[in-house]
Design a protein around this motif. Structure first.
Motif, short mmCIF file in Angstrom:
data_model
loop_
_atom_site.label_atom_id
_atom_site.label_comp_id
_atom_site.label_asym_id
_atom_site.label_seq_id
_atom_site.Cartn_x
_atom_site.Cartn_y
_atom_site.Cartn_z
N LEU A 16 0.83 -1.21 0.00
CA LEU A 16 0.00 0.00 0.00
C LEU A 16 0.86 1.26 0.00
O LEU A 16 0.60 2.20 -0.74
CB LEU A 16 -0.94 0.00 1.21
CG LEU A 16 -2.06 -1.04 1.20
CD1 LEU A 16 -2.75 -1.10 2.56
CD2 LEU A 16 -3.06 -0.76 0.10
N SER A 17 1.90 1.25 0.82
CA SER A 17 2.80 2.40 0.90
C SER A 17 3.54 2.64 -0.42
O SER A 17 3.63 3.78 -0.89
CB SER A 17 3.79 2.18 2.05
OG SER A 17 4.67 3.25 2.14
N ALA A 18 4.05 1.57 -1.01
CA ALA A 18 4.77 1.69 -2.29
C ALA A 18 3.83 2.18 -3.38
O ALA A 18 4.18 3.07 -4.17
CB ALA A 18 5.38 0.34 -2.68
N ALA A 19 2.62 1.62 -3.42
CA ALA A 19 1.64 2.04 -4.43
C ALA A 19 1.27 3.51 -4.24
O ALA A 19 1.20 4.27 -5.21
CB ALA A 19 0.40 1.15 -4.35
N LEU A 20 1.05 3.91 -3.00
CA LEU A 20 0.70 5.31 -2.72
C LEU A 20 1.81 6.25 -3.18
O LEU A 20 1.54 7.25 -3.84
CB LEU A 20 0.41 5.51 -1.24
CG LEU A 20 0.06 6.93 -0.81
CD1 LEU A 20 -1.18 7.46 -1.53
CD2 LEU A 20 -0.12 7.01 0.70
N ASP A 21 3.04 5.93 -2.85
CA ASP A 21 4.17 6.77 -3.28
C ASP A 21 4.20 6.92 -4.80
O ASP A 21 4.38 8.02 -5.32
CB ASP A 21 5.50 6.19 -2.80
CG ASP A 21 5.72 6.36 -1.30
OD1 ASP A 21 4.99 7.15 -0.67
OD2 ASP A 21 6.62 5.67 -0.76
N LEU A 22 4.03 5.81 -5.50
CA LEU A 22 4.06 5.84 -6.97
C LEU A 22 2.86 6.60 -7.54
O LEU A 22 3.01 7.39 -8.46
CB LEU A 22 4.13 4.42 -7.53
CG LEU A 22 5.44 3.68 -7.29
CD1 LEU A 22 5.29 2.20 -7.63
CD2 LEU A 22 6.56 4.30 -8.11
N PHE A 23 1.68 6.36 -6.97
CA PHE A 23 0.47 7.05 -7.45
C PHE A 23 0.59 8.56 -7.23
O PHE A 23 0.14 9.35 -8.05
CB PHE A 23 -0.78 6.53 -6.75
CG PHE A 23 -1.16 5.12 -7.09
CD1 PHE A 23 -0.69 4.49 -8.23
CD2 PHE A 23 -2.00 4.39 -6.25
CE1 PHE A 23 -1.05 3.17 -8.54
CE2 PHE A 23 -2.38 3.09 -6.55
CZ PHE A 23 -1.90 2.48 -7.69
N MET A 24 1.16 8.95 -6.10
CA MET A 24 1.32 10.38 -5.81
C MET A 24 2.28 11.05 -6.80
O MET A 24 2.09 12.21 -7.15
CB MET A 24 1.85 10.59 -4.39
CG MET A 24 0.80 10.34 -3.33
SD MET A 24 -0.54 11.54 -3.42
CE MET A 24 -1.28 11.31 -1.83
N LYS A 25 3.29 10.32 -7.24
CA LYS A 25 4.26 10.89 -8.18
C LYS A 25 3.77 10.86 -9.62
O LYS A 25 3.96 11.81 -10.37
CB LYS A 25 5.58 10.11 -8.10
CG LYS A 25 6.37 10.37 -6.86
CD LYS A 25 7.64 9.54 -6.85
CE LYS A 25 8.29 9.58 -5.48
NZ LYS A 25 9.29 8.55 -5.28
N TYR A 26 3.16 9.72 -10.02
CA TYR A 26 2.87 9.51 -11.45
C TYR A 26 1.39 9.38 -11.79
O TYR A 26 1.04 9.27 -12.96
CB TYR A 26 3.60 8.26 -11.94
CG TYR A 26 5.07 8.27 -11.63
CD1 TYR A 26 5.94 9.16 -12.26
CD2 TYR A 26 5.61 7.41 -10.67
CE1 TYR A 26 7.29 9.19 -11.96
CE2 TYR A 26 6.96 7.43 -10.36
CZ TYR A 26 7.80 8.32 -11.01
OH TYR A 26 9.13 8.35 -10.70
N GLY A 27 0.53 9.35 -10.80
CA GLY A 27 -0.88 9.11 -11.06
C GLY A 27 -1.17 7.62 -11.03
O GLY A 27 -0.26 6.80 -10.93
N ILE A 28 -2.42 7.28 -11.15
CA ILE A 28 -2.84 5.88 -11.05
C ILE A 28 -2.62 5.14 -12.36
O ILE A 28 -2.08 4.04 -12.38
CB ILE A 28 -4.33 5.80 -10.63
CG1 ILE A 28 -4.51 6.41 -9.23
CG2 ILE A 28 -4.83 4.36 -10.65
CD1 ILE A 28 -5.94 6.64 -8.82
#
Length: 195
Positions: A16-28
């Protein structure tokens, strides 16, 4: 909690943390399950075993994000600082600042919030956030930071008007850069803070 469950929860939180970091930077949309797996140091199969699909993962990431931000807000609310300092901390909270949240995440949250269905976000707002805001306003009345003659009903009506405006699609799709200013206006009005 036994060792297996603890490891399982830690792995899920890591995803969840890794996905959130990536989504915050690049979008979903731009982030693949493979990229999330790599960032979380797990296999793609592990992600699918935990979440079933990328869509379900996105839902859980949003829940994780909201809970994480709320935990930070709750610490502020329960702190011993006065109302004006709490409001200042809310306004300048880095996790909710427009510069730290990808527009796609913001829009996803707003779509969930405005869907009309009983979503996690709606329940969270009704059951947790709103009651705590009322307590906060009660504290402010006692401290003389808010006019004590203003009823809670009037405050709730004000919050509801604000909420309904922000829930309009043509508004929330363009308002992210104004988040900090709108939060200031919400708490201080056009007069500004009393400092």
């Amino acid at each position: 909690m036994d060792g297996f469950k603890r490891r399982s929860e830690l792995k899920k939180t890591s995803i969840l943390s890794a996905a959130l970091d990536l989504f915050m930077k690049y979008g979903i949309k731009k982030v693949s399950v493979a990229e999330i797996a790599k960032a979380a140091s797990v296999s793609q199969v592990t992600i699918y075993n935990y979440f079933g699909s990328k869509d379900k993962l996105v839902d859980e990431v949003i829940t994780y994000y909201i809970d994480d931000v709320w935990n930070e807000y709750e610490e502020i609310i329960k702190s011993d600082v006065d109302f004006s300092k709490k409001i200042s901390q809310f306004i300048f909270n880095k996790k909710m600042s427009a510069s730290s949240i990808h527009k796609e995440i913001y829009n996803y949250i707003m779509v969930e919030f405005t869907s009309g269905e009983k979503s996690y976000i709606e329940e969270f707002y009704t059951d947790k956030a709103l009651p705590e805001m009322i307590k906060l306003f009660e504290q402010a009345k006692k401290e003389g930071q808010i006019d004590p003659t203003i009823s809670n009903e009037a405050i709730l009506a004000y919050i509801q008007m604000y909420r309904e405006f922000l829930q309009q699609k043509d508004v929330y799709e363009h308002i992210l850069p104004l988040t900090e200013d709108l939060t200031k206006l919400f708490f201080y009005g056009i007069v500004g803070s009393r400092k």
